[in-house]
Design an enzyme around this catalytic site. Structure first.
Site, short mmCIF file in Angstrom:
data_model
loop_
_atom_site.label_atom_id
_atom_site.label_comp_id
_atom_site.label_asym_id
_atom_site.label_seq_id
_atom_site.Cartn_x
_atom_site.Cartn_y
_atom_site.Cartn_z
N HIS A 121 -5.69 -7.70 -9.33
CA HIS A 121 -4.90 -7.87 -8.10
C HIS A 121 -3.90 -9.00 -8.31
CE1 HIS A 121 -3.80 -8.72 -3.97
NE2 HIS A 121 -4.20 -7.49 -3.69
N GLU A 153 1.29 -2.14 -6.79
CA GLU A 153 1.47 -3.01 -5.63
C GLU A 153 2.61 -3.99 -5.90
OE1 GLU A 153 -2.36 -3.28 -3.19
OE2 GLU A 153 -2.55 -4.75 -4.78
N SER A 167 1.57 -3.69 2.43
CA SER A 167 1.90 -3.51 3.84
C SER A 167 1.88 -2.04 4.27
CB SER A 167 3.26 -4.14 4.16
OG SER A 167 3.21 -5.53 3.90
N ASN A 182 -9.10 -3.38 0.78
CA ASN A 182 -9.37 -4.64 0.08
C ASN A 182 -9.50 -5.72 1.15
OD1 ASN A 182 -9.33 -6.98 -1.43
ND2 ASN A 182 -7.18 -6.80 -2.05
N GLY A 218 1.15 -8.18 2.05
CA GLY A 218 0.91 -9.11 3.16
C GLY A 218 2.18 -9.64 3.79
N GLU A 221 -3.01 -11.37 -6.54
CA GLU A 221 -3.48 -12.70 -6.13
C GLU A 221 -4.34 -13.32 -7.23
OE1 GLU A 221 -5.08 -11.40 -2.39
OE2 GLU A 221 -3.04 -10.98 -1.70
N LYS A 269 -10.31 -8.76 0.82
CA LYS A 269 -9.96 -10.10 0.32
C LYS A 269 -11.03 -11.12 0.76
CE LYS A 269 -5.15 -8.76 0.46
NZ LYS A 269 -3.78 -9.20 0.27
C1 PEP Z 1 -3.46 -5.79 -1.07
O1 PEP Z 1 -3.78 -6.96 -1.00
O2 PEP Z 1 -3.92 -5.08 -1.97
C2 PEP Z 1 -2.53 -5.29 -0.06
C3 PEP Z 1 -1.92 -4.16 -0.29
O3 PEP Z 1 -2.35 -6.06 1.07
P1 PEP Z 1 -1.53 -5.67 2.39
O4 PEP Z 1 -1.88 -4.23 2.73
O5 PEP Z 1 -2.01 -6.62 3.44
O6 PEP Z 1 -0.08 -5.83 2.07
#
Ligand code: PEP
Length: 251
Positions: A96, A168, A214, A9, A174, A98, A11
């Site tokens: 997601h 998630e 992460s 992803n 992040g 966000e 973003k």
């Molecule tokens: C994401 O935004 O779907 C995600 C898992 O981000 P990160 O791997 O940076 O934590």
């Protein structure tokens, strides 16, 4: 049997030129490798056509990071599922955290997006997960159950079987904090049981449930070794071809 999948992803990162360069690098890295998982990259809308034309789409699936909850019309600035599909993209991330947090996307809105994605032949990568306070209050099971029930349990079992789910935990996205492999396995197994209770064991066993938050080359192997973790949705580490390859080859 269900597929192993590693999906990136991007973003709101990379200019078009940077995105094409990243796609090229990943394509070259995969040229002589047969990964033990499906590989997907989800990019900004502006990059989709170019990335589809840059990579070997038999090896790397391309997806959007969002789509509209309306089919077409006077919705200035929105991008519909049919527009996404017309670029050659095959996937779309829906829900997601966000989008849920910053753009106020509710379970009902996400239901509409999922229906439109499916109607246009896209595979939704549907995200669920709890925030830190919910985890600390022990409410994470109820939170993900509600997200799945309210957005997805109106689907026929045939359509439900077309989805990819991504668990998630918002506190891990992040932040550098990863859920432990045991925490991921516990809730993935719970999600699969919730699906089995509604759609039966076969549908539940065949759906891929990815972990996101992460995930990096150093922890991917341990996470992916768990029975109910079928891959990852990768944010930060997907912006670097070598790191993303490190996660892909964890399978
Ligand atoms: C994401 O935004 O779907 C995600 C898992 O981000 P990160 O791997 O940076 O934590």
């Amino acid at each position: 049997m269900r597929k192993n999948i590693v999906a990136g992803n991007w973003k709101m990162n990379t200019t078009l030129q940077e995105g094409i360069a990243l796609a090229k690098e990943l394509n070259e890295a995969l040229a002589n490798v047969t990964p033990n998982c499906d590989v997907v990259v989800c990019t900004p809308f502006t990059h989709l056509t170019s990335v589809v034309n840059t990579v070997d789409t038999k090896k790397i699936g391309v997806g959007a990071e969002n789509c509209a909850d309306k089919a077409a019309g006077a919705y200035t600035g929105e991008v519909s599922a049919s527009m996404v599909a017309s670029t050659g993209a095959k996937y779309v991330i829906i829900g997601h955290s966000e989008r849920r947090a910053y753009y106020h996307e509710t379970n009902d809105i996400l239901k509409e997006k999922t229906l439109l994605a499916l109607a246009n032949g896209l595979t939704p990568i549907f995200c669920i997960g709890e925030v830190l306070e919910e985890r600390e209050a022990g409410k994470h099971f109820d939170v993900v159950k509600k997200q799945v029930e309210e957005s997805l349990f109106g689907l026929s079992s045939e359509d439900f079987g077309k989805l990819i789910l991504a668990y998630e935990p918002v506190w891990a996205i992040g932040t550098g904090k990863t859920a432990s492999a045991e925490q991921a396995e516990e809730i993935h197994a719970f999600i699969r049981k919730t699906i089995a209770d509604k759609y039966g064991k076969e549908v539940a066993e065949n759906i891929s449930i990815l972990y996101g938050g992460s995930c990096k080359p150093s922890n991917a192997k341990e996470l992916f070794a768990k029975e109910n973790v079928d891959g990852g949705l990768i944010g930060g580490a997907a912006l670097d071809a070598a790191s993303f390859m490190g996660i892909i080859t964890a399978f």
